[in-house]
Write a protein that holds these residues in place. Structure first.
Motif, PDB file in Angstrom:
ATOM      1  N   LEU B  21       0.859  -1.170   0.000  1.00 50.03           N
ATOM      2  CA  LEU B  21       0.000   0.000   0.000  1.00 50.03           C
ATOM      3  C   LEU B  21       0.903   1.230   0.000  1.00 50.03           C
ATOM      4  O   LEU B  21       1.859   1.295   0.777  1.00 50.03           O
ATOM      5  N   ARG B  22       0.542   2.202  -0.827  1.00 53.75           N
ATOM      6  CA  ARG B  22       1.433   3.345  -1.023  1.00 53.75           C
ATOM      7  C   ARG B  22       0.827   4.613  -0.454  1.00 53.75           C
ATOM      8  O   ARG B  22      -0.387   4.835  -0.532  1.00 53.75           O
ATOM      9  N   CYS B  23       1.701   5.465   0.097  1.00 53.31           N
ATOM     10  CA  CYS B  23       1.277   6.763   0.621  1.00 53.31           C
ATOM     11  C   CYS B  23       2.233   7.840   0.121  1.00 53.31           C
ATOM     12  O   CYS B  23       3.449   7.731   0.309  1.00 53.31           O
ATOM     13  N   ASN B  62       2.369  -7.616  14.014  1.00 53.06           N
ATOM     14  CA  ASN B  62       3.265  -8.780  13.991  1.00 53.06           C
ATOM     15  C   ASN B  62       4.279  -8.572  12.868  1.00 53.06           C
ATOM     16  O   ASN B  62       4.264  -7.551  12.172  1.00 53.06           O
ATOM     17  N   ASP B  63       5.158  -9.557  12.703  1.00 53.10           N
ATOM     18  CA  ASP B  63       6.242  -9.380  11.740  1.00 53.10           C
ATOM     19  C   ASP B  63       5.793  -9.574  10.290  1.00 53.10           C
ATOM     20  O   ASP B  63       6.627  -9.522   9.379  1.00 53.10           O
ATOM     21  N   ARG B  64       4.521  -9.772  10.050  1.00 55.04           N
ATOM     22  CA  ARG B  64       4.052  -9.809   8.656  1.00 55.04           C
ATOM     23  C   ARG B  64       3.910  -8.389   8.095  1.00 55.04           C
ATOM     24  O   ARG B  64       3.805  -8.216   6.886  1.00 55.04           O
ATOM     25  N   PHE B  65       3.883  -7.417   9.003  1.00 52.95           N
ATOM     26  CA  PHE B  65       3.710  -6.028   8.610  1.00 52.95           C
ATOM     27  C   PHE B  65       5.062  -5.318   8.631  1.00 52.95           C
ATOM     28  O   PHE B  65       5.823  -5.434   9.598  1.00 52.95           O
ATOM     29  N   PHE B  66       5.306  -4.548   7.578  1.00 52.04           N
ATOM     30  CA  PHE B  66       6.558  -3.807   7.481  1.00 52.04           C
ATOM     31  C   PHE B  66       6.302  -2.548   6.664  1.00 52.04           C
ATOM     32  O   PHE B  66       5.444  -2.545   5.785  1.00 52.04           O
ATOM     33  N   ALA B  67       7.005  -1.481   6.959  1.00 49.85           N
ATOM     34  CA  ALA B  67       6.845  -0.251   6.195  1.00 49.85           C
ATOM     35  C   ALA B  67       8.194   0.376   5.952  1.00 49.85           C
ATOM     36  O   ALA B  67       9.119   0.239   6.762  1.00 49.85           O
ATOM     37  N   VAL B  68       8.310   1.072   4.826  1.00 52.20           N
ATOM     38  CA  VAL B  68       9.555   1.738   4.459  1.00 52.20           C
ATOM     39  C   VAL B  68       9.255   3.131   3.958  1.00 52.20           C
ATOM     40  O   VAL B  68       8.154   3.428   3.483  1.00 52.20           O
ATOM     41  N   ARG B  69      10.277   3.968   4.038  1.00 50.91           N
ATOM     42  CA  ARG B  69      10.188   5.323   3.506  1.00 50.91           C
ATOM     43  C   ARG B  69      11.604   5.719   3.069  1.00 50.91           C
ATOM     44  O   ARG B  69      12.259   6.552   3.681  1.00 50.91           O
ATOM     45  N   PRO B  70      12.106   5.100   2.033  1.00 46.99           N
ATOM     46  CA  PRO B  70      13.536   5.156   1.690  1.00 46.99           C
ATOM     47  C   PRO B  70      14.092   6.542   1.390  1.00 46.99           C
ATOM     48  O   PRO B  70      15.281   6.776   1.639  1.00 46.99           O
ATOM     49  N   GLU B  71      13.297   7.433   0.852  1.00 46.79           N
ATOM     50  CA  GLU B  71      13.812   8.750   0.501  1.00 46.79           C
ATOM     51  C   GLU B  71      13.163   9.854   1.324  1.00 46.79           C
ATOM     52  O   GLU B  71      13.301  11.034   0.996  1.00 46.79           O
ATOM     53  N   GLY B  72      12.464   9.483   2.370  1.00 48.50           N
ATOM     54  CA  GLY B  72      11.863  10.469   3.253  1.00 48.50           C
ATOM     55  C   GLY B  72      10.625  11.129   2.709  1.00 48.50           C
ATOM     56  O   GLY B  72      10.168  12.142   3.263  1.00 48.50           O
ATOM     57  N   SER B  73      10.055  10.550   1.661  1.00 46.70           N
ATOM     58  CA  SER B  73       8.818  11.100   1.104  1.00 46.70           C
ATOM     59  C   SER B  73       7.766   9.991   1.036  1.00 46.70           C
ATOM     60  O   SER B  73       7.120   9.715   2.037  1.00 46.70           O
ATOM     61  N   VAL B  74       7.664   9.330  -0.107  1.00 43.33           N
ATOM     62  CA  VAL B  74       6.684   8.256  -0.280  1.00 43.33           C
ATOM     63  C   VAL B  74       6.987   7.102   0.672  1.00 43.33           C
ATOM     64  O   VAL B  74       8.143   6.763   0.927  1.00 43.33           O
ATOM     65  N   SER B  75       5.906   6.516   1.193  1.00 44.74           N
ATOM     66  CA  SER B  75       6.055   5.356   2.069  1.00 44.74           C
ATOM     67  C   SER B  75       5.224   4.201   1.524  1.00 44.74           C
ATOM     68  O   SER B  75       4.184   4.404   0.890  1.00 44.74           O
ATOM     69  N   THR B  76       5.717   2.993   1.783  1.00 41.18           N
ATOM     70  CA  THR B  76       4.988   1.791   1.391  1.00 41.18           C
ATOM     71  C   THR B  76       4.788   0.910   2.608  1.00 41.18           C
ATOM     72  O   THR B  76       5.746   0.626   3.340  1.00 41.18           O
TER      73      THR B  76
END
Lengths: 115, 114
Positions: B21-23, B62-76
């Motif tokens: 899911l993208r933000c 739980n550990d099935r959920f993870f999120a990233v924001r590699p460039e400090g803008s868009v997050s997944t």
């Protein structure tokens, strides 16, 4: 830990009457407090916030809220309800003195205004 | 952009599948938050980012959920091995660093796991 309680699942008011939606909070220190409204199939819309200053805060669509530190409350009010105010209302709290920490939401109160 | 954008608006997936899911937050907002909202409930905090780093991930169930924001803008937000109980609306919000000016929410992604 911060928490917020909305004791009423539903509030029913006749159009033109005043409305109150209750919220109490628990947080260390002076809180940041927020009210959001959610219409069906829509995202959360900001109504108003209390950070510091006057205890009576005025917001969008004629809503206001009063911060009461002694009662740890932040009730949402409007002098004259409109049918279009019918929606789901959420109170939220954020602990102060920290950088952009999360806000914690209450369980919501469904406001129903009858014509 | 003018507001917080979330894509897709709706996602139906089969149990056991992987979803993303993208933000896309408001330009200039350094803080980004993910919440999950089940029907008739208040939004439940999942994780928040300050810049690229996860400042608080205490809400991830739980550990099935993870999120990233590699460039400090868009997050997944990434969910592995989806379960029917993951069905909910996933909300994203962004704010300036301190949050005093408020938090702006996107319209959410409705995830249905069948």
């Amino acid at each position: 830990a911060q928490s917020v309680a909305q004791p009423e699942d539903q509030v029913n008011v006749a159009e033109g009457n005043p409305l109150t939606v209750k919220c109490t909070y628990s947080v260390s220190g002076n809180p940041y407090l927020f009210w959001y409204v959610q219409y069906p199939n829509r995202g959360l819309q900001f109504l108003l916030k209390y950070i510091t200053g006057d205890n009576l805060v005025k917001g969008s669509y004629g809503f206001e809220a009063e911060f009461n530190k002694s009662q740890t409350s932040f009730h949402l009010k409007k002098p004259s309800a409109l049918v279009s105010d019918s929606a789901l209302y959420f109170c939220a709290v954020r602990a102060p003195y920290s950088s952009a920490s999360k806000i914690i939401f209450g369980s919501g109160t469904r406001l129903s205004i009858r014509p | 952009g003018a507001g917080v954008s979330q894509t897709p608006s709706n996602k139906v997936t089969e149990k056991g599948k992987y979803v993303e899911l993208r933000c896309d937050p408001i330009s200039g907002h350094t803080a980004l938050y993910w919440y999950r909202q089940s029907l008739g409930q208040g939004p439940e905090f999942l994780i928040y980012f300050q810049g690229t780093g996860a400042a608080d991930d205490s809400g991830l169930p739980n550990d099935r959920f993870f999120a990233v924001r590699p460039e400090g803008s868009v997050s997944t937000l990434k969910i592995q091995r989806t379960e029917r109980g993951d069905s909910a609306v996933y909300l994203c919000a962004s704010s300036f660093t301190t949050g005093e000016r408020g938090y702006t929410f996107g319209s959410g992604t409705r995830l249905t796991v069948v």
